[in-house]
Design a protein around this motif. Structure first.
Motif, mmCIF file in Angstrom:
data_model
loop_
_atom_site.group_PDB
_atom_site.id
_atom_site.type_symbol
_atom_site.label_atom_id
_atom_site.label_comp_id
_atom_site.label_asym_id
_atom_site.label_seq_id
_atom_site.Cartn_x
_atom_site.Cartn_y
_atom_site.Cartn_z
ATOM 1 N N LEU A 164 0.823 -1.213 0.000
ATOM 2 C CA LEU A 164 0.000 0.000 0.000
ATOM 3 C C LEU A 164 0.856 1.263 0.000
ATOM 4 C CD1 LEU A 164 -2.714 -1.196 2.559
ATOM 5 C CD2 LEU A 164 -3.056 -0.824 0.112
ATOM 6 N N GLU A 205 -7.591 -9.078 -5.173
ATOM 7 C CA GLU A 205 -6.950 -7.797 -5.504
ATOM 8 C C GLU A 205 -7.839 -7.038 -6.482
ATOM 9 O OE1 GLU A 205 -3.316 -6.371 -8.201
ATOM 10 O OE2 GLU A 205 -2.664 -7.488 -6.413
ATOM 11 N N ALA A 244 3.831 1.582 -1.169
ATOM 12 C CA ALA A 244 4.517 1.716 -2.456
ATOM 13 C C ALA A 244 3.677 2.486 -3.474
ATOM 14 C CB ALA A 244 4.865 0.327 -3.003
ATOM 15 N N GLN A 245 2.359 2.562 -3.223
ATOM 16 C CA GLN A 245 1.469 3.282 -4.140
ATOM 17 C C GLN A 245 1.144 4.686 -3.641
ATOM 18 O OE1 GLN A 245 -1.628 0.492 -5.974
ATOM 19 N NE2 GLN A 245 -1.118 -0.550 -4.050
ATOM 20 N N GLY A 246 1.879 5.133 -2.624
ATOM 21 C CA GLY A 246 1.739 6.505 -2.156
ATOM 22 C C GLY A 246 0.794 6.712 -0.994
ATOM 23 N N VAL A 288 -5.578 2.927 -7.018
ATOM 24 C CA VAL A 288 -4.801 2.162 -6.035
ATOM 25 C C VAL A 288 -5.195 0.686 -6.137
ATOM 26 C CG1 VAL A 288 -4.307 1.814 -3.580
ATOM 27 C CG2 VAL A 288 -4.638 4.131 -4.463
ATOM 28 N N ALA A 289 -4.202 -0.191 -6.199
ATOM 29 C CA ALA A 289 -4.449 -1.635 -6.217
ATOM 30 C C ALA A 289 -4.494 -2.134 -4.776
ATOM 31 C CB ALA A 289 -3.353 -2.354 -6.988
ATOM 32 N N TYR A 290 -5.658 -2.634 -4.366
ATOM 33 C CA TYR A 290 -5.836 -3.131 -3.005
ATOM 34 C C TYR A 290 -5.688 -4.648 -3.010
ATOM 35 C CZ TYR A 290 -7.631 1.477 -1.846
ATOM 36 O OH TYR A 290 -7.761 2.818 -1.641
ATOM 37 N N VAL A 298 -8.557 -2.711 -8.128
ATOM 38 C CA VAL A 298 -8.076 -1.334 -8.250
ATOM 39 C C VAL A 298 -9.258 -0.383 -8.112
ATOM 40 C CG1 VAL A 298 -6.923 0.356 -9.736
ATOM 41 C CG2 VAL A 298 -6.196 -2.051 -9.766
#
Length: 522
Positions: free
Chosen positions: A40, A406, A42-44, A412-414, A408
């Motif tokens: 998480l 998973e 890593a995606q900001g 954001v990819a959850y 998006v």
């Protein structure tokens, strides 16, 4: 001597089992949370860091204790810092510009989304990869009904329940609403003193009223037995909230603690009463008695129609499933409406100009006659007031979902296993959406309906959104309108000097120290 090698083998196998279980526990409590956190961040996404086992629960509890120790000033509707201090601080610190932010419910990552468009996407389940966050051991103790179902089970339960909440069916329940309100008002009038007034804590009064309403509308002539159920459900909800933080301990709910034993005892009593009521009703239906227009009768009729129409028993609900839906009638039906009515009476006491406007509208429409559906549907001022109360004091301050695959959303990819929190309270109190007067009680913002009340037409979420929107919202609003009409025609509401403004959450948004109001007979 021959037994020694077998003993060594047994100890070796035991060691391997313990090592395996220890490895699984370490993965669940450390490696998996760390992996999800890294994915998480890593995606900001920003937020709190994971603390072993407890996550943010200790900080959450500490901030609650500090905030709940201090009441709010009267007529202060900026309640988020007191009601949800951890959530409020988290979003202020890490959620700038509607950015999602991370916190931790024990070892489970929780992402808070304050963008109403993304919140609606999650609740509409347009991606198909969200499920309700639930704890089976707790659900069974309170209600394992429609609200906790997923997939095909949810579709089946909703299909069978829908007919009971059709508008035409609800109209037939208005006499029961009216009868319960008459009893309440008669009791209040008997308490009026020589000065024409009396002081009451209306919070337990509203719980009693809505409990009686759901008892009558769910079980008809058996409502006295139903009243016992709502008393037990109220105690059960309080006991469940007292141990909510401990459910993260594996197997805790099955330990023979005093509280756990009492909760199971309460559940057995509730289920015993319901099983007896349902059995009697089903027997009467088999003997040719007409179906009553109460929720239980409508549910059983719909269930029988689906079972017989398909020729397959699995198309209908089992007795156990009917029991769970009846438990949900009680908790959801009583809790939500009692909270709405309590805060409405308090806010009308704080803002008497709106109380006067509501009373004028009610008397203009009904005079001294019993409120009927057509008139209730024309109540514009009362409806605006109810919507504004639901905006400022939503019964459920947040909804939660969890990803099981998973997916998006919002770029954001959850990963699977992430809790998604949708903070209704913060969305309802966002000045960017509702304007600089967001914390003021201004029912006129709903004068042109919900869609034009704010800059975002989907930012009003007291009953949820999408296919899982609350099935009982029309029931709750109709009941609230009936109660307000009958109360405001007979009484002027004033805040009592003993009232302390202290909203807090116990499943839903309660007044911590009661809701003391002075009633003046008209």
């Amino acid at each position: 001597m021959v037994l020694v090698p077998w003993s060594l083998l047994a100890y070796g196998l035991l060691g391997l089992v313990l090592l395996w279980q220890g490895g699984r526990l370490l993965h669940r409590l450390w490696w998996r949370p760390r992996r999800l956190e890294l994915a998480l961040r890593a995606q900001g996404l920003r937020g709190t860091s994971y603390r072993f086992l407890t996550g943010d629960l200790r900080e959450y509890g500490r901030l609650n204790r500090e905030a709940w120790a201090r009441p709010l000033p009267l007529r202060c509707h900026d309640i988020a810092p007191r009601v949800a201090p951890f959530l409020n601080n988290l979003v202020k610190e890490h959620g700038g510009g509607k950015a999602a932010c991370i916190s931790w419910f024990g070892p489970m990552p929780k992402v808070t989304i304050t963008d109403p468009d993304l919140a609606k996407d999650v609740m509409s389940n347009k991606f198909g990869h969200f499920e309700k966050l639930k704890f089976p051991a707790l659900s069974k103790l309170l209600s394992d009904g429609l609200a906790s179902k997923e997939g095909e089970k949810w579709v089946k339960h909703r299909r069978i329940l829908n007919p009971a909440f059709h508008l035409e069916k609800l109209k037939r329940m208005l006499p029961a609403f009216s009868a319960c309100c008459d009893e309440l008002i008669s009791r209040w009038m008997a308490s009026i003193g020589a000065d024409g007034a009396c002081e009451l804590d209306v919070w337990p009064e509203m719980q009693s009223l809505t409990g009686d309403v759901i008892s009558r509308t769910a079980f008809g002539s058996s409502y006295l037995e139903g009243r016992r159920i709502f008393q037990l459900q109220g105690e059960q909800a309080g006991r469940i909230m007292s141990c909510i933080k401990k459910i993260l301990i594996p197997g805790y709910m099955y330990l023979p603690t005093k509280n756990n034993r009492k909760m199971h005892q309460i559940n057995r009593e509730i289920e015993s009463i319901l099983r007896d009521l349902i059995g009697k009703r089903m027997q009467a239906m088999k003997e040719g008695e007409s179906t009553k227009d109460d929720l239980l009768g409508l549910l059983l009729e719909s269930n029988m129609r689906h079972t017989e129409g398909n020729g397959q028993s699995n198309q209908g609900l089992t007795i156990e499933e009917v029991i769970e839906e009846c438990k949900l009638f009680y908790f959801a039906g009583m809790e939500t409406t009692s909270v709405l009515l309590t805060w409405t009476m308090l806010l009308l006491s704080m803002h008497p100009e709106w109380q006067d406007r509501a009373r004028e509208e009610i008397i203009g429409l009904f005079a001294k006659n019993k409120p009927e559906y057509d008139g209730l549907s024309r109540l514009k001022t009362v409806t605006m007031i109810l919507y504004e109360v639901l905006r400022l004091y939503p019964p459920a301050i947040a909804f939660t979902r969890r990803t099981y695959k998973e997916m998006v959303i919002g770029g954001v990819a959850y990963p699977a296993g992430v809790i998604v929190e949708l903070p209704v309270l913060l969305i309802h109190h966002d000045p960017d959406i509702w304007g600089s007067d967001v914390h003021e009680f201004k029912p006129e913002r709903f004068a042109e309906g919900i869609s034009k009340a704010s800059k975002d037409p989907g930012a009003f979420l007291p009953f949820g959104w999408g296919p899982r929107i609350c099935i009982g919202q029309n029931f709750a609003l109709l009941e609230a309108k009936m109660a307000l009409c009958m109360i405001l025609r007979r009484f002027v509401l004033e805040l009592a000097p003993s009232y302390t403004h202290a909203p807090h959450t116990v499943v839903t948004l309660h007044p911590m120290h009661g809701a003391q109001i002075k009633l003046r007979a008209i």
